[in-house]
Design a protein around this motif. Structure first.
Motif, PDB file in Angstrom:
ATOM      1  N   PHE A   1    -115.572 -39.124 -57.653  1.00  0.00           N
ATOM      2  CA  PHE A   1    -115.793 -37.734 -57.276  1.00  0.00           C
ATOM      3  C   PHE A   1    -116.777 -37.015 -58.191  1.00  0.00           C
ATOM      4  CE2 PHE A   1    -111.364 -37.182 -55.131  1.00  0.00           C
ATOM      5  CZ  PHE A   1    -111.830 -37.940 -54.065  1.00  0.00           C
ATOM      6  N   SER A   2    -117.612 -36.139 -57.563  1.00  0.00           N
ATOM      7  CA  SER A   2    -118.508 -35.307 -58.368  1.00  0.00           C
ATOM      8  C   SER A   2    -117.797 -33.994 -58.652  1.00  0.00           C
ATOM      9  CB  SER A   2    -119.784 -34.960 -57.589  1.00  0.00           C
ATOM     10  OG  SER A   2    -120.161 -35.994 -56.750  1.00  0.00           O
ATOM     11  N   PHE A   3    -117.380 -33.815 -59.885  1.00  0.00           N
ATOM     12  CA  PHE A   3    -116.804 -32.524 -60.260  1.00  0.00           C
ATOM     13  C   PHE A   3    -117.230 -32.241 -61.692  1.00  0.00           C
ATOM     14  CE2 PHE A   3    -113.616 -34.114 -63.100  1.00  0.00           C
ATOM     15  CZ  PHE A   3    -113.454 -35.417 -62.668  1.00  0.00           C
ATOM     16  N   GLY A   4    -117.093 -30.964 -62.104  1.00  0.00           N
ATOM     17  CA  GLY A   4    -117.664 -30.595 -63.394  1.00  0.00           C
ATOM     18  C   GLY A   4    -116.649 -30.294 -64.478  1.00  0.00           C
ATOM     19  N   LYS A   5    -115.364 -30.178 -64.100  1.00  0.00           N
ATOM     20  CA  LYS A   5    -114.408 -29.689 -65.103  1.00  0.00           C
ATOM     21  C   LYS A   5    -112.998 -30.157 -64.794  1.00  0.00           C
ATOM     22  CE  LYS A   5    -115.288 -25.461 -66.592  1.00  0.00           C
ATOM     23  NZ  LYS A   5    -115.413 -24.004 -66.491  1.00  0.00           N
ATOM     24  N   LEU A   6    -112.221 -30.376 -65.865  1.00  0.00           N
ATOM     25  CA  LEU A   6    -110.782 -30.619 -65.693  1.00  0.00           C
ATOM     26  C   LEU A   6    -110.062 -29.399 -66.258  1.00  0.00           C
ATOM     27  CD1 LEU A   6    -110.374 -34.335 -66.918  1.00  0.00           C
ATOM     28  CD2 LEU A   6    -110.501 -33.504 -64.566  1.00  0.00           C
ATOM     29  N   LYS A   7    -109.085 -28.909 -65.502  1.00  0.00           N
ATOM     30  CA  LYS A   7    -108.332 -27.755 -65.980  1.00  0.00           C
ATOM     31  C   LYS A   7    -106.921 -28.224 -66.316  1.00  0.00           C
ATOM     32  CE  LYS A   7    -107.902 -22.876 -65.026  1.00  0.00           C
ATOM     33  NZ  LYS A   7    -108.121 -21.780 -64.102  1.00  0.00           N
ATOM     34  N   ILE A   8    -106.618 -28.303 -67.614  1.00  0.00           N
ATOM     35  CA  ILE A   8    -105.316 -28.827 -68.053  1.00  0.00           C
ATOM     36  C   ILE A   8    -104.210 -27.881 -67.596  1.00  0.00           C
ATOM     37  CG2 ILE A   8    -103.917 -29.531 -70.040  1.00  0.00           C
ATOM     38  CD1 ILE A   8    -106.519 -29.990 -71.581  1.00  0.00           C
ATOM     39  N   ASP A   9    -103.216 -28.421 -66.941  1.00  0.00           N
ATOM     40  CA  ASP A   9    -102.164 -27.595 -66.360  1.00  0.00           C
ATOM     41  C   ASP A   9    -101.326 -26.881 -67.430  1.00  0.00           C
ATOM     42  OD1 ASP A   9    -100.767 -26.853 -63.853  1.00  0.00           O
ATOM     43  OD2 ASP A   9     -99.065 -27.676 -64.972  1.00  0.00           O
ATOM     44  N   ARG A  10    -100.833 -25.714 -67.026  1.00  0.00           N
ATOM     45  CA  ARG A  10    -100.015 -24.884 -67.923  1.00  0.00           C
ATOM     46  C   ARG A  10     -98.776 -25.615 -68.434  1.00  0.00           C
ATOM     47  NH1 ARG A  10     -96.278 -20.743 -66.474  1.00  0.00           N
ATOM     48  NH2 ARG A  10     -96.990 -20.781 -64.321  1.00  0.00           N
ATOM     49  N   SER A  11     -98.226 -26.534 -67.634  1.00  0.00           N
ATOM     50  CA  SER A  11     -96.984 -27.192 -68.057  1.00  0.00           C
ATOM     51  C   SER A  11     -97.179 -27.992 -69.359  1.00  0.00           C
ATOM     52  CB  SER A  11     -96.471 -28.107 -66.949  1.00  0.00           C
ATOM     53  OG  SER A  11     -97.463 -29.015 -66.562  1.00  0.00           O
ATOM     54  N   PHE A  12     -98.392 -28.525 -69.578  1.00  0.00           N
ATOM     55  CA  PHE A  12     -98.641 -29.251 -70.839  1.00  0.00           C
ATOM     56  C   PHE A  12     -98.863 -28.268 -71.987  1.00  0.00           C
ATOM     57  CE2 PHE A  12    -100.401 -32.080 -67.480  1.00  0.00           C
ATOM     58  CZ  PHE A  12     -99.403 -33.043 -67.564  1.00  0.00           C
ATOM     59  N   VAL A  13     -99.603 -27.185 -71.650  1.00  0.00           N
ATOM     60  CA  VAL A  13     -99.933 -26.202 -72.685  1.00  0.00           C
ATOM     61  C   VAL A  13     -98.663 -25.528 -73.201  1.00  0.00           C
ATOM     62  CG1 VAL A  13    -101.169 -24.049 -73.145  1.00  0.00           C
ATOM     63  CG2 VAL A  13    -102.219 -25.821 -71.694  1.00  0.00           C
ATOM     64  N   SER A  14     -97.752 -25.192 -72.281  1.00  0.00           N
ATOM     65  CA  SER A  14     -96.571 -24.434 -72.702  1.00  0.00           C
ATOM     66  C   SER A  14     -95.670 -25.248 -73.629  1.00  0.00           C
ATOM     67  CB  SER A  14     -95.789 -23.949 -71.483  1.00  0.00           C
ATOM     68  OG  SER A  14     -95.306 -25.061 -70.768  1.00  0.00           O
ATOM     69  N   ARG A  15     -95.805 -26.591 -73.602  1.00  0.00           N
ATOM     70  CA  ARG A  15     -94.924 -27.410 -74.455  1.00  0.00           C
ATOM     71  C   ARG A  15     -95.664 -28.023 -75.640  1.00  0.00           C
ATOM     72  NH1 ARG A  15     -92.649 -31.475 -70.237  1.00  0.00           N
ATOM     73  NH2 ARG A  15     -94.787 -31.223 -69.607  1.00  0.00           N
ATOM     74  N   ILE A  16     -96.957 -27.703 -75.739  1.00  0.00           N
ATOM     75  CA  ILE A  16     -97.774 -28.421 -76.731  1.00  0.00           C
ATOM     76  C   ILE A  16     -97.267 -28.223 -78.160  1.00  0.00           C
ATOM     77  CG2 ILE A  16     -99.528 -26.600 -77.033  1.00  0.00           C
ATOM     78  CD1 ILE A  16    -101.639 -28.791 -77.129  1.00  0.00           C
TER      79      ILE A  16
END
Ligand code: C2E
Ligand code: CA
Ligand code: CA
Length: 514
Positions: free
Chosen positions: A422-437
């Protein structure tokens, strides 16, 4: 159901049956008159002759009657098969399934032994069917049925109760292990991609479960309740399942209200967009804004997008609403700093619409937005429905100079091979990982891995849902420098955003922690 005619009982067949038994009886009668009423025949007395004649006539009449009843039976059998079984899959059709649920309800209320009704629905099957064509859609349904038969215990009854909806009637004593583990396994297996003659097709499922006699014994009520559980599962995401509970009835009323109100709200202009900043931590500069839809109902106040977007997707209202969001965000972009882009959420249903790229192109022309200032946020699930089509759409968008961010990354599809196609430009890390980091080391490891992955693929990275300073610090340490979250700014109307290209001093202090 449309009237059906039995192909084996053609007018010619009926004519031959009636004519042959009629002529047969007539000939026998004449023959009897001629021979039986004479002086006897070949040494047989007249009395005996009459007896033989009577027996032969009776045989002819019995033959005719048998043929008649065979015809009736065959017709009844034919009608039974037509109405009881689904033509495409051979599974029980909806009316027959209602009958089986009624029988099961009788048994379960007599014995007290629980019986489950499992309602399995292929999400957005209509859209999938439209996108891949009806013959591929049929092939998908047949492959799905074959796998479903293999996945459920032999004594379970399976019915096809809607275009992409199946019901499984399963006695409690047939469940291997816990119901929970059985359902999870079933969903996992049924969501593995299907090999069709032209391509691999992925599907997502929602599953609703009711238990008889606990949740009722009226078959129509049972089906309604399993569907309520299913809707509840669908609202909570891909591949989810729910067991019915009474609260769902109230939720259903709310859903129905939303469904009936969406159209009026759209016409009345209840919708607005709020914008949430995305910040580059090292410079403290706002690089873009995510547009988030808001519905303010004149009487009921704010209704969250998670309450109405899934309903808009199901009813097709997402078409006009999504187009409005895109147009409004693109025209609002002129009030945002020139070096900021605007990120627009695209629903999977919208992404797969026939002329999605055409709509984007028209919107860009009519609003005059530069492609570099528009970003589309698309979830993995949206891209996975039909990989080939998704790859084409993404390529067309990339050729137009529009960046696509993979939203909620890490929560959807487990097979990452699609990232290469796939041609895409960005990955957006989901909030569920951020909230537990900051509390859970494995979330930290996931974030570092995603950052590494983005580097290997040469795409950008952003983390969403950053609420605390320690989350920001850990994200930056893991190599993720662009962030979005309440810590840096909540979604707010455009008027508070105009000219606001830099973060406040407080935000800059947080951003420059290092
Ligand atoms: P999303 O695309 O993942 O959007 C981010 C959601 O997280 C937004 O919720 C946002 O307000 C919220 N959020 C942002 N920062 C934080 C944070 O630090 N902590 C917490 N707890 N939440 C944060 P919102 O606006 O309620 O939208 C929910 C979802 O609705 C969006 O999730 C998106 O999937 C959908 N949505 C919103 N607007 C649109 C739209 O215009 N079109 C479509 N198709 N979907 C939309
Ligand atoms: Ca988003
Ligand atoms: Ca998200």
């Amino acid at each position: 159901m449309a009237a059906v005619s039995n192909p084996k009982r053609t007018p010619v067949f009926r004519f031959l049956t009636i004519a042959s038994s009629g002529i047969g009886s007539f000939v026998l009668g004449i023959w009897g008159l001629k021979l039986g009423l004479g002086d006897g025949f070949a040494g047989i007395s007249a009395g005996m002759m009459v007896a033989i004649m009577a027996a032969l006539c009776a045989l002819a009449a019995a033959g005719a009657a048998m043929s008649f009843f065979a015809g009736v039976d065959e017709s009844a059998d034919f009608v039974f098969k037509e109405t009881h079984f689904d033509k495409l899959t051979g599974l029980l059709a909806r009316p027959a399934m209602v009958g089986k649920i009624a029988e099961a309800a009788c048994t379960t209320s007599r014995t007290g032994e629980p019986m489950f009704l499992i309602d399995i629905d292929i999400d957005r099957f209509k859209q999938v069917n439209d996108a891949i064509g009806y013959s591929q859609g049929d092939e998908l349904i047949r492959a799905f049925t074959k796998r479903l038969k293999a996945c459920v215990p032999q004594r379970a009854l399976i019915g096809r109760i809607g275009a992409g909806e199946f019901a499984v009637l399963l006695p409690d004593n047939q469940v291997q292990g816990t119901l929970e583990s059985f359902i999870e396994r079933l969903i996992d297996e049924m969501m593995e991609p299907y090999e069709l003659s032209t391509h691999m097709q992925s599907v997502s499922l929602s599953v609703g479960i009711v238990a008889m006699p606990k949740d009722g014994i009226d078959p129509i009520l049972i089906l309604r309740r399993s569907n309520l559980a299913l809707q509840n599962a669908r609202a909570s995401g891909v591949g989810n399942w729910s067991v019915f509970h009474a609260e769902m009835g109230r939720v259903a009323d709310h859903r129905q209200w939303i469904e009936s109100e969406l159209h009026i709200a759209f016409e009345r202009g209840d919708f607005d967009l709020h914008y949430q900043p995305q910040l580059d931590l090292p410079t403290g500069r706002i690089v873009g804004y995510e547009a988030l839809i808001r519905w303010r109902h004149p009487e009921r106040g704010m209704i969250p997008p998670m309450d109405f977007i899934p309903i808009a997707e199901e009813t097709g209202m997402i078409g006009p609403i999504g187009e409005w969001v895109l147009r409004k965000a693109c025209s609002d972009a002129r009030h945002l700093p020139d070096d900021c882009f605007v990120a627009v959420n695209i629903s999977p249903v919208q992404f797969m619409t026939k002329d999605f790229v055409g709509i984007v192109r028209d919107t860009m022309t009519s609003t005059g937005i530069k492609p570099s200032r528009l970003e589309l946020e698309v979830t993995e699930t949206a891209m996975m429905q039909d990989r080939d089509r998704a790859a084409t759409i993404l390529k067309q968008l990339a050729d137009m100079g529009i960046s696509v961010a993979v939203d909620d990354f890490g929560t959807g599809y487990s097979n990452l091979s699609y990232l290469i196609d796939f041609s895409f430009g960005k990955l957006k890390i989901d909030r569920s990982f951020v909230s537990r980091i900051d509390t859970d080391t494995s979330s930290g490891a996931v974030v570092s891995t995603i950052v590494g992955l983005s580097r290997a693929l040469g795409v950008s990275i952003i983390a969403e849902g950053v609420e605390t300073e320690s989350q920001a610090t850990l994200l930056r340490a893991a190599g993720c420098e662009v962030v979005q979250g309440y810590l840096f700014g909540r979604p707010a109307p455009l008027k508070f955003r105009a000219g606001d290209g830099y973060a406040t001093d407080e935000v800059r202090r947080v951003a420059n922690l290092h």
